[in-house]
Design a protein around this motif. Structure first.
Motif, mmCIF file in Angstrom:
data_model
loop_
_atom_site.group_PDB
_atom_site.id
_atom_site.type_symbol
_atom_site.label_atom_id
_atom_site.label_comp_id
_atom_site.label_asym_id
_atom_site.label_seq_id
_atom_site.Cartn_x
_atom_site.Cartn_y
_atom_site.Cartn_z
ATOM 1 N N ASP A 201 0.853 -1.180 0.000
ATOM 2 C CA ASP A 201 0.000 0.000 0.000
ATOM 3 C C ASP A 201 0.894 1.236 0.000
ATOM 4 O O ASP A 201 1.919 1.266 0.695
ATOM 5 N N GLY A 202 0.515 2.246 -0.770
ATOM 6 C CA GLY A 202 1.327 3.461 -0.809
ATOM 7 C C GLY A 202 0.903 4.386 -1.929
ATOM 8 O O GLY A 202 -0.290 4.480 -2.264
ATOM 9 N N TYR A 203 1.903 5.033 -2.534
ATOM 10 C CA TYR A 203 1.640 5.989 -3.609
ATOM 11 C C TYR A 203 2.570 5.699 -4.772
ATOM 12 O O TYR A 203 3.789 5.593 -4.610
ATOM 13 N N ALA A 204 1.985 5.570 -5.970
ATOM 14 C CA ALA A 204 2.760 5.383 -7.187
ATOM 15 C C ALA A 204 3.125 6.748 -7.746
ATOM 16 O O ALA A 204 2.281 7.658 -7.814
ATOM 17 N N CYS A 205 4.388 6.875 -8.152
ATOM 18 C CA CYS A 205 4.847 8.172 -8.638
ATOM 19 C C CYS A 205 6.095 7.956 -9.499
ATOM 20 O O CYS A 205 6.482 6.821 -9.779
ATOM 21 N N ARG A 206 6.718 9.067 -9.905
ATOM 22 C CA ARG A 206 7.973 8.972 -10.641
ATOM 23 C C ARG A 206 9.125 8.985 -9.631
ATOM 24 O O ARG A 206 9.197 9.865 -8.780
ATOM 25 N N GLU A 207 10.006 8.002 -9.732
ATOM 26 C CA GLU A 207 11.094 7.883 -8.766
ATOM 27 C C GLU A 207 11.916 9.166 -8.695
ATOM 28 O O GLU A 207 12.300 9.623 -7.611
ATOM 29 N N GLU A 208 12.170 9.769 -9.857
ATOM 30 C CA GLU A 208 13.038 10.945 -9.894
ATOM 31 C C GLU A 208 12.454 12.146 -9.161
ATOM 32 O O GLU A 208 13.181 13.073 -8.759
ATOM 33 N N ASP A 209 11.112 12.143 -8.955
ATOM 34 C CA ASP A 209 10.484 13.244 -8.230
ATOM 35 C C ASP A 209 10.675 13.123 -6.730
ATOM 36 O O ASP A 209 10.331 14.058 -5.988
ATOM 37 N N THR A 210 11.191 11.983 -6.251
ATOM 38 C CA THR A 210 11.260 11.736 -4.799
ATOM 39 C C THR A 210 12.683 11.655 -4.275
ATOM 40 O O THR A 210 12.894 11.414 -3.090
ATOM 41 N N TRP A 211 13.654 11.811 -5.145
ATOM 42 C CA TRP A 211 15.033 11.727 -4.689
ATOM 43 C C TRP A 211 15.306 12.753 -3.591
ATOM 44 O O TRP A 211 14.911 13.914 -3.702
ATOM 45 N N GLY A 212 15.972 12.324 -2.551
ATOM 46 C CA GLY A 212 16.331 13.215 -1.454
ATOM 47 C C GLY A 212 15.277 13.356 -0.392
ATOM 48 O O GLY A 212 15.501 14.039 0.620
#
Length: 404
Positions: A56-67
């Motif tokens: 369970d969670g949120y699907a997104c673009r990996e590059e938007d979450t770096w850091g």
């Protein structure tokens, strides 16, 4: 007729009698547990049928979450949700996320998932306190690939394999017919449970022990009752047994005046061998009666069960073409001594357990009349001819699969 065979020689001759092929029948999936597959099964579907989320969670673009971290959260806009069975219809763009639940398809545009425990929802936004990970995405066909064979002819349908067949899309399965195994008890002293027990009589425990063993090995037991120690009665019952794949007789195969089963089979059938250099179960007999294989088991309860497990069970496995072996020998450390026998391979009853390593101890009295040893012992300790086993020695054991 051959006589005084080794265990290995006797087993080879028994397996050679498991000729021909059983018929095939098709059964609903709900009736297939414990049956043996008669054909290879290739998956009819990919599973999963597209990339989905393992959490369970949120699907997104990996590059938007770096850091992203607890001190430096990343904020994304939530544009929808994707429960299992109701995939999100749109596409995930830069700075966006879709709420996903275990098993749900990953929306187009997303390539990673952040777990719900690493987030906090704020209205239409979600704060991420850890980067999203592609590792929480299960790729299409990760479990099953369409057209690939996962179950094979001869496989026993265990609970896991039954579920696998269902996951591959099979509502019905082709399985081998269960081998029909006749069970005939002999002896003037044998009485059915519930009847008055005369002086010197014994209840017919062998028939019911063998019934359970035949069922556990994948066969269909056919109880033929018991006959007295008179050749004409034994012969009449054997000839009236009906269509069988194997006949088991209990008792009447030793050297006494009233051991008439062996005499009848010598006169009216063909005895392949009699007597094996083992303990218990030495008076084992293999014969043919009108083309029907007959295993003449000793009458002592332990001998009857041990000889079926060592010879009858492999016979049924061979007849069914099963891919798993009838038993799997292991090594264990003896916590008690086990006594061997001169010139004979010995199978002592033991209790196998794990105490930092596999260990085995005796069940106590090893007389072939002590049926309790087969009810509560869970292994056979195998001793080569002329060999005892000392306490602390590593010995070969065969787990008894029918004991909990």
């Amino acid at each position: 007729m051959r006589t005084n065979l080794s265990v290995e020689e006797a087993l080879a001759l028994v397996l050679a009698e498991a000729r021909g092929e059983l018929g095939v029948e098709e059964v609903p999936l709900r009736e297939a547990y414990g049956r043996v597959l008669a054909e290879d099964l290739a998956s009819r579907v990919d599973h999963p049928d597209q990339d989905d989320t393992a959490v369970d969670g949120y699907a997104c673009r990996e590059e938007d979450t770096w850091g992203a971290s607890g001190d430096n959260p990343v904020r994304l806009r939530v544009i929808g949700e994707s429960p299992a069975g109701r995939p999100f219809a749109g596409r995930v763009g830069k700075g966006e996320a879709v709420a996903v639940y275990t098993g749900a398809p990953i929306p187009p545009g997303a390539n990673a998932v952040v777990r719900v425990e690493d987030t906090r929802r704020e209205g239409e936004d979600v704060l991420l306190f850890a980067p999203a990970s592609p590792k929480d995405i299960r790729p299409k066909g990760d479990d099953l690939k369409r057209g690939e064979v996962y179950l094979r002819r001869g496989d026993l349908l265990t609970p896991g394999r039954l579920g696998l067949a269902a996951a591959m899309g099979y509502p019905r399965l082709k399985v081998f017919r269960r081998p029909r195994v006749g069970i005939l008890s002999t002896g003037d002293e044998v009485v059915e449970p519930g009847e008055p027990l005369p002086f010197g009589g014994v209840y017919n425990s062998n028939a019911y022990s063998l019934l359970g063993l035949v069922l556990e090995a994948g066969g269909e037991p056919v109880l033929l009752g018991k006959v007295a120690d008179r050749p004409e009665e034994v012969l009449a019952r054997l000839e009236a047994a009906g269509p069988l794949d194997l006949l088991l007789t209990s008792g009447g195969v030793s050297m006494g005046e009233y051991d008439v089963v062996r005499k009848v089979l010598e006169e009216r059938g063909e005895v392949v061998f009699w007597k094996v250099k083992q303990q218990p179960g030495g008076p084992l007999l293999l014969a043919r009666l009108g083309g029907l294989p007959v295993l003449g088991l000793p009458g002592n309860p332990v001998s009857s069960m041990v000889t079926f497990f060592l010879y009858g069970r492999p016979f049924l496995f061979r007849l069914l073409g099963r891919t798993d072996p009838p038993y799997r020998p292991l090594k264990a450390r003896a916590l008690t001594p086990f006594k061997g026998a001169k010139g004979k391979k010995v199978f002592r009853r033991g209790v196998l357990s794990f105490e930092e390593e596999l260990v085995v101890r005796t069940t106590g009295n090893q007389s072939s009349g002590v049926l309790r040893s087969m009810a509560f012992g869970n292994a056979l300790v195998v001793l080569p001819p002329d060999r005892d086993a000392r306490e602390g020695e590593v010995v070969e054991v065969i787990p008894l699969t029918f004991v909990l």
